[in-house]
Design a protein around this motif. Structure first.
Motif, mmCIF file in Angstrom:
data_model
loop_
_atom_site.group_PDB
_atom_site.id
_atom_site.type_symbol
_atom_site.label_atom_id
_atom_site.label_comp_id
_atom_site.label_asym_id
_atom_site.label_seq_id
_atom_site.Cartn_x
_atom_site.Cartn_y
_atom_site.Cartn_z
ATOM 1 N N SER A 36 14.512 0.331 -19.190
ATOM 2 C CA SER A 36 15.323 -0.894 -19.207
ATOM 3 C C SER A 36 14.703 -1.974 -20.096
ATOM 4 O O SER A 36 15.357 -2.957 -20.439
ATOM 5 N N PHE A 37 13.442 -1.760 -20.487
ATOM 6 C CA PHE A 37 12.755 -2.717 -21.356
ATOM 7 C C PHE A 37 12.958 -2.403 -22.841
ATOM 8 O O PHE A 37 12.571 -3.210 -23.691
ATOM 9 N N ILE A 38 13.533 -1.251 -23.162
ATOM 10 C CA ILE A 38 13.577 -0.811 -24.552
ATOM 11 C C ILE A 38 14.330 -1.788 -25.446
ATOM 12 O O ILE A 38 13.822 -2.206 -26.500
ATOM 13 N N GLU A 39 15.544 -2.158 -25.050
ATOM 14 C CA GLU A 39 16.348 -3.033 -25.912
ATOM 15 C C GLU A 39 15.702 -4.409 -26.100
ATOM 16 O O GLU A 39 15.556 -4.877 -27.236
ATOM 17 N N PRO A 40 15.313 -5.104 -25.018
ATOM 18 C CA PRO A 40 14.636 -6.398 -25.226
ATOM 19 C C PRO A 40 13.328 -6.266 -26.004
ATOM 20 O O PRO A 40 12.965 -7.160 -26.777
ATOM 21 N N LEU A 41 12.621 -5.148 -25.809
ATOM 22 C CA LEU A 41 11.377 -4.917 -26.542
ATOM 23 C C LEU A 41 11.653 -4.788 -28.033
ATOM 24 O O LEU A 41 10.956 -5.388 -28.860
ATOM 25 N N ALA A 42 12.684 -4.030 -28.392
ATOM 26 C CA ALA A 42 13.027 -3.835 -29.802
ATOM 27 C C ALA A 42 13.468 -5.140 -30.448
ATOM 28 O O ALA A 42 13.091 -5.448 -31.593
ATOM 29 N N THR A 43 14.251 -5.933 -29.722
ATOM 30 C CA THR A 43 14.715 -7.228 -30.254
ATOM 31 C C THR A 43 13.532 -8.163 -30.496
ATOM 32 O O THR A 43 13.426 -8.812 -31.549
ATOM 33 N N THR A 44 12.636 -8.226 -29.535
ATOM 34 C CA THR A 44 11.441 -9.072 -29.664
ATOM 35 C C THR A 44 10.569 -8.585 -30.811
ATOM 36 O O THR A 44 10.033 -9.387 -31.595
#
Length: 445
Positions: A36-44
């Motif tokens: 669930s952290f993948i998308e926010p991690l990629a954006t950051t």
């Protein structure tokens, strides 16, 4: 698979109650929570790439999700912690060249992101074991996920990866538990993290720990075993790969696999974990990856070179000279053998990442190969670079031997034993440097 915040809290409680054991259904929930952290991690990460480039074009930036076993161990160490409040499940590391660049990047992060929690400045206030770096936590605006950002210089990063290499080679847990886990190795790493010049007693203390644990020999043999094979794996990876699964071991050559698609990479990681939860494996992404970058960023997994080999050399040379000055011939011989091992391993670094080629050693020959045709111009450039670096090494070695001989001449009657020793050991190293031949493997479609 759907889950709630309460499910994650109960999962953390279950990890504590069952001493780290998870049912298959619980493991699936933990994996979904990680993902669930993948998308926010990629954006950051994409935003931080711009910040990094503004600060330093040659800086290194990489991201990872915390390994499952590391999450479990952290919960076990902090049983009162709520799992869904763990702040470093998603992490990004930026490796820069100086403290000034670190603080410049930090200033930009403070302007660009919503911070979550206090900034931890371990440069101004290092950990007892010697760790230095800046940790800052930001909150993703869309999902509210907390992302940890670690800012380090290359120097601090190299120190940190050496701690992890020590943990791997000697089954310590210095990274997790700190100095107290192994006070002897803790002191060793504290000493090498110091920017102050070591006293004679401190230098001897450092060397005694190295000798007691056969540290340099063990490190060198591991690197020499791995170097050529890991490079071959790297150059077999698709040039479009951006995600890398690295499986490390003290007994076998690390396994490096590249992926173009992150979901496929994450699935491969999860399957590896289910197969063997004790496997030391990490999944990472690096912007514009090169073999040199991944060797630096994940030296503790690649296990093919570390700057410690070069950084410790001046201390070893000084100790060898001091031993001669004090007439301690037996100690000098031991220290010089350590120096010889360092020199042999330092040769590896000369050939890492040369022109995007992989290198295989066959006796005194170094065979370079590439998936593409190597032009005569490129061959000439590579040979010149290697020859220049070898010439510098031979010059430095010659100066060191000259200094040793000048001391030996004044030693009677022990000088004869030192001369015999140098003739056997010193000439072998010089011959090793001179006899290296560079050849290129013939290209074939």
């Amino acid at each position: 698979m759907k889950y709630s915040g309460g499910d994650i809290k109960r999962l953390g409680d279950s990890i504590v109650d069952n001493k780290g054991y998870l049912e298959d259904s619980e493991l699936e929930i933990l994996q979904e929570y990680r993902k669930s952290f993948i998308e926010p991690l990629a954006t950051t990460f994409n935003k931080l790439v711009k910040i990094k480039n503004n600060v330093s074009k040659d800086g290194i930036i990489a991201f990872r999700l915390k390994r499952i076993i590391t999450i479990i161990n952290k919960v076990l160490r902090n049983p009162q912690m709520n799992l869904n409040r763990m702040g470093d499940i998603a992490g990004i590391r930026i490796i820069l060249n100086s403290d000034d660049q670190v603080y410049h990047a930090l200033e930009s992060i403070e302007q660009e992101f919503e911070l979550s929690g206090k900034i931890r400045d371990y440069i101004k206030d290092p950990k007892p074991i010697g760790y230095k770096g800046v940790h800052v936590y930001v909150k993703d605006p869309k999902y509210g996920k907390r992302i940890e950002i670690q800012l380090r210089t290359r120097e601090y990063h190299n120190w940190s990866t050496l701690v992890e290499i020590t943990d791997l080679l000697y089954s310590t847990r210095l990274k997790e538990l700190g100095y107290e886990n192994n006070p002897e190795f803790g002191e060793f790493h504290r000493l090498i993290s110091s920017k102050d010049e070591l006293s004679e007693n401190q230098a001897n203390q450092l060397y005694n720990i190295l000798e007691k644990h056969n540290f340099i020999d063990k490190l060198s043999k591991t690197f020499r075993r791995n170097n050529a094979e890991v490079q071959k794996q790297w150059y077999a990876v698709s040039t479009r790969s951006r995600y890398f699964l690295i499986e490390s071991s003290t007994d076998d050559v690390p396994k490096l696999t590249g992926f173009v698609n992150y979901d496929q990479a994450e699935e491969a990681y999860f399957n590896s974990y289910k197969k063997n939860s004790e496997t030391l494996i990490v999944l990472t992404a690096i912007q514009k990856p090169t073999f040199e970058q991944i060797s630096v960023a994940y030296a503790n997994y690649i296990l093919s070179y570390h700057t410690f080999i070069k950084d410790i050399e001046p201390i070893i040379k000084t100790l060898a000279i001091e031993a001669l000055e004090q007439g301690k011939v037996r100690k000098f011989k031991k220290i010089f053998e350590t120096y010889e091992e360092l020199e042999a391993n330092s040769l590896i670094h000369i050939f890492i990442g040369k022109g995007g080629l992989s290198v295989l050693r066959k006796k005194n020959k170094l065979i370079f190969s590439s998936s593409n045709k190597i032009s005569s111009r490129k061959r000439k450039i590579i040979r010149k670079e290697i020859n220049n670096e070898l010439t510098t090494r031979m010059k430095n070695h010659g100066q060191f031997i000259k200094e040793i001989k000048s001391l030996i001449n004044g030693m009677h009657p022990k000088s004869i034993f030192c001369r015999i020793f140098l003739k056997r050991n010193g000439k072998r190293l010089k011959r090793r440097l001179r006899n290296i031949q560079v050849e290129f493997e013939e290209y074939s479609d």
